[in-house]
Design a protein around this motif. Structure first.
Motif, PDB file in Angstrom:
ATOM      1  N   ILE A 153     -40.915-104.976  53.394  1.00  0.00           N
ATOM      2  CA  ILE A 153     -42.372-104.496  53.185  1.00  0.00           C
ATOM      3  C   ILE A 153     -43.253-105.733  53.673  1.00  0.00           C
ATOM      4  CG2 ILE A 153     -44.053-103.186  52.274  1.00  0.00           C
ATOM      5  CD1 ILE A 153     -41.601-101.289  52.737  1.00  0.00           C
ATOM      6  N   GLN A 154     -44.214-105.327  54.622  1.00  0.00           N
ATOM      7  CA  GLN A 154     -45.097-106.461  55.078  1.00  0.00           C
ATOM      8  C   GLN A 154     -46.105-106.188  53.623  1.00  0.00           C
ATOM      9  OE1 GLN A 154     -46.848-108.838  55.675  1.00  0.00           O
ATOM     10  NE2 GLN A 154     -47.035-108.949  57.821  1.00  0.00           N
ATOM     11  N   GLY A 155     -46.228-107.409  53.288  1.00  0.00           N
ATOM     12  CA  GLY A 155     -47.080-107.305  51.999  1.00  0.00           C
ATOM     13  C   GLY A 155     -48.456-107.717  52.081  1.00  0.00           C
ATOM     14  N   GLU A 156     -48.922-108.203  52.983  1.00  0.00           N
ATOM     15  CA  GLU A 156     -50.113-108.754  53.429  1.00  0.00           C
ATOM     16  C   GLU A 156     -50.955-108.171  54.579  1.00  0.00           C
ATOM     17  OE1 GLU A 156     -49.902-113.072  53.807  1.00  0.00           O
ATOM     18  OE2 GLU A 156     -48.576-113.349  52.041  1.00  0.00           O
ATOM     19  N   GLY A 157     -52.322-108.340  54.598  1.00  0.00           N
ATOM     20  CA  GLY A 157     -53.181-107.971  55.694  1.00  0.00           C
ATOM     21  C   GLY A 157     -53.344-106.687  56.153  1.00  0.00           C
ATOM     22  N   THR A 158     -53.737-106.374  57.567  1.00  0.00           N
ATOM     23  CA  THR A 158     -54.061-105.047  57.954  1.00  0.00           C
ATOM     24  C   THR A 158     -52.687-104.431  57.911  1.00  0.00           C
ATOM     25  OG1 THR A 158     -55.660-106.140  59.280  1.00  0.00           O
ATOM     26  CG2 THR A 158     -54.843-104.020  60.054  1.00  0.00           C
ATOM     27  N   ALA A 189     -41.083-103.805  57.793  1.00  0.00           N
ATOM     28  CA  ALA A 189     -41.152-104.743  58.850  1.00  0.00           C
ATOM     29  C   ALA A 189     -40.022-105.717  58.937  1.00  0.00           C
ATOM     30  CB  ALA A 189     -42.459-105.637  58.934  1.00  0.00           C
ATOM     31  N   TYR A 190     -39.520-106.149  59.891  1.00  0.00           N
ATOM     32  CA  TYR A 190     -38.321-107.248  59.823  1.00  0.00           C
ATOM     33  C   TYR A 190     -38.870-108.764  60.133  1.00  0.00           C
ATOM     34  CZ  TYR A 190     -33.825-108.876  60.797  1.00  0.00           C
ATOM     35  OH  TYR A 190     -32.374-109.534  60.568  1.00  0.00           O
ATOM     36  N   PHE A 191     -38.653-109.200  59.321  1.00  0.00           N
ATOM     37  CA  PHE A 191     -39.073-110.612  59.195  1.00  0.00           C
ATOM     38  C   PHE A 191     -38.206-111.739  59.704  1.00  0.00           C
ATOM     39  CE2 PHE A 191     -43.285-111.136  56.664  1.00  0.00           C
ATOM     40  CZ  PHE A 191     -43.676-109.842  56.515  1.00  0.00           C
ATOM     41  N   ILE A 192     -38.753-112.395  60.494  1.00  0.00           N
ATOM     42  CA  ILE A 192     -38.040-113.487  61.198  1.00  0.00           C
ATOM     43  C   ILE A 192     -38.689-114.764  60.756  1.00  0.00           C
ATOM     44  CG2 ILE A 192     -37.236-114.633  63.337  1.00  0.00           C
ATOM     45  CD1 ILE A 192     -37.321-111.473  64.413  1.00  0.00           C
ATOM     46  N   ALA A 248     -32.417-107.286  63.758  1.00  0.00           N
ATOM     47  CA  ALA A 248     -33.939-106.599  63.971  1.00  0.00           C
ATOM     48  C   ALA A 248     -33.722-105.195  64.358  1.00  0.00           C
ATOM     49  CB  ALA A 248     -34.820-107.305  64.723  1.00  0.00           C
ATOM     50  N   LYS A 249     -32.896-105.150  65.453  1.00  0.00           N
ATOM     51  CA  LYS A 249     -32.728-103.856  66.012  1.00  0.00           C
ATOM     52  C   LYS A 249     -31.997-102.801  65.116  1.00  0.00           C
ATOM     53  CE  LYS A 249     -31.310-101.788  70.462  1.00  0.00           C
ATOM     54  NZ  LYS A 249     -30.450-101.834  71.797  1.00  0.00           N
ATOM     55  N   GLU A 250     -31.032-103.235  64.223  1.00  0.00           N
ATOM     56  CA  GLU A 250     -30.184-102.571  63.581  1.00  0.00           C
ATOM     57  C   GLU A 250     -31.087-102.151  62.280  1.00  0.00           C
ATOM     58  OE1 GLU A 250     -25.918-104.287  64.950  1.00  0.00           O
ATOM     59  OE2 GLU A 250     -26.590-104.941  63.007  1.00  0.00           O
ATOM     60  N   SER A 251     -32.124-103.014  62.104  1.00  0.00           N
ATOM     61  CA  SER A 251     -32.743-102.552  60.795  1.00  0.00           C
ATOM     62  C   SER A 251     -33.528-101.584  60.511  1.00  0.00           C
ATOM     63  CB  SER A 251     -33.818-103.912  60.584  1.00  0.00           C
ATOM     64  OG  SER A 251     -34.832-103.799  61.094  1.00  0.00           O
ATOM     65  N   ASN A 252     -33.920-100.806  61.883  1.00  0.00           N
ATOM     66  CA  ASN A 252     -34.486 -99.627  61.943  1.00  0.00           C
ATOM     67  C   ASN A 252     -36.233 -99.789  61.764  1.00  0.00           C
ATOM     68  OD1 ASN A 252     -34.694 -96.863  62.010  1.00  0.00           O
ATOM     69  ND2 ASN A 252     -35.328 -96.569  60.005  1.00  0.00           N
ATOM     70  N   ALA A 253     -36.594-101.222  61.821  1.00  0.00           N
ATOM     71  CA  ALA A 253     -37.939-101.678  61.713  1.00  0.00           C
ATOM     72  C   ALA A 253     -38.601-101.343  63.254  1.00  0.00           C
ATOM     73  CB  ALA A 253     -38.074-103.099  61.390  1.00  0.00           C
TER      74      ALA A 253
END
Ligand code: SF4
Length: 222
Positions: free
Chosen positions: A37-42, A48-51, A86-91
């Motif tokens: 989960i994107q924890g910060e900001g807008t 989200a898939y973090f790299i 990233a593609k397989e993550s469903n993000a």
């Protein structure tokens, strides 16, 4: 500007044409990649898939990912393999972070992510030249190594970590260079909660700013 993919630096794009092979074969030093989960900001609260690319020459003393600084400690992974995860993550979108991700030419990675159907967000200090095809740019400027002026017209979100009064002056200095449409965020440093009253008081007096919290740390997710 926010809704369209931004393409940068003709020079960089030409450089990529000289890279032998395909963008999928270009390698990046990867510290970690994960779906969270994107924890910060807008975009806080969105999956989200973090790299997290390795390598950083900014070296903030309060950095919570110091193990990312030395890219030689991390494996070089082909773009194709990073994008596959990233593609397989469903993000719906990937967040390229670091380290300082702009130490690397992001054109192959961002191009491949977009071809895979993901939107691409970037979190950067802006201290190296801007490259890549990006849907959202978060600038988190550091006084230790200032952002290059070229990034400011493209900033969607300015996020400044605040520990003391001097950081508020730094935040205003950078806000003055951003487009009027940029979201302006002040964020306490997790291990320095004493700055929270300072930020709360400042935002009450200067409502163009909002507060960003590291909500992923409250939820204990990466
Ligand atoms: S720019 Fe980011 S990764 Fe680099 S030292 Fe600062 S907080 Fe850490």
């Amino acid at each position: 500007m926010n809704t369209q993919t931004k393409m940068f630096k003709t020079k960089e794009r030409k450089r990529i044409k000289n890279v032998p092979g395909f963008p999928e074969d270009v390698e990046y030093p990867l510290m970690e990649s994960f779906y969270t989960i994107q924890g910060e900001g807008t975009h806080s609260g969105k999956p989200a898939y973090f790299i997290r690319l390795a390598g950083c020459d900014v070296k903030c003393w309060w950095c919570d990912v110091k193990e990312s600084w030395d890219e030689s400690r991390h494996p070089k992974i082909k773009t194709g393999d990073i994008v596959k995860g990233a593609k397989e993550s469903n993000a719906e979108f990937a967040v390229i972070t670091g380290g300082e991700p702009l130490l690397h030419n992001l054109e192959p990675l961002t191009l491949s992510l977009k071809q895979a159907g993901l939107k691409v967000h970037l979190e950067t200090s802006g201290s190296s030249p801007l490259t890549g095809q990006l849907d959202w740019i978060t600038l988190s400027p550091k006084r230790f190594k200032k952002p290059l002026d070229e990034i400011f017209p493209y900033v969607d979100e300015l996020k400044v970590v605040v520990l003391k009064n001097k950081d508020l002056e730094w935040a205003e200095e950078n806000a003055g260079k951003c487009p009027s449409s940029s979201n302006l965020l002040l964020q306490p440093e997790w291990d320095t909660p004493s700055s929270v009253p300072l930020i709360v008081d400042y935002v009450k007096k200067n409502p163009k700013w909002r507060i960003s919290l590291q909500t992923h740390k409250f939820m204990n997710v990466p």
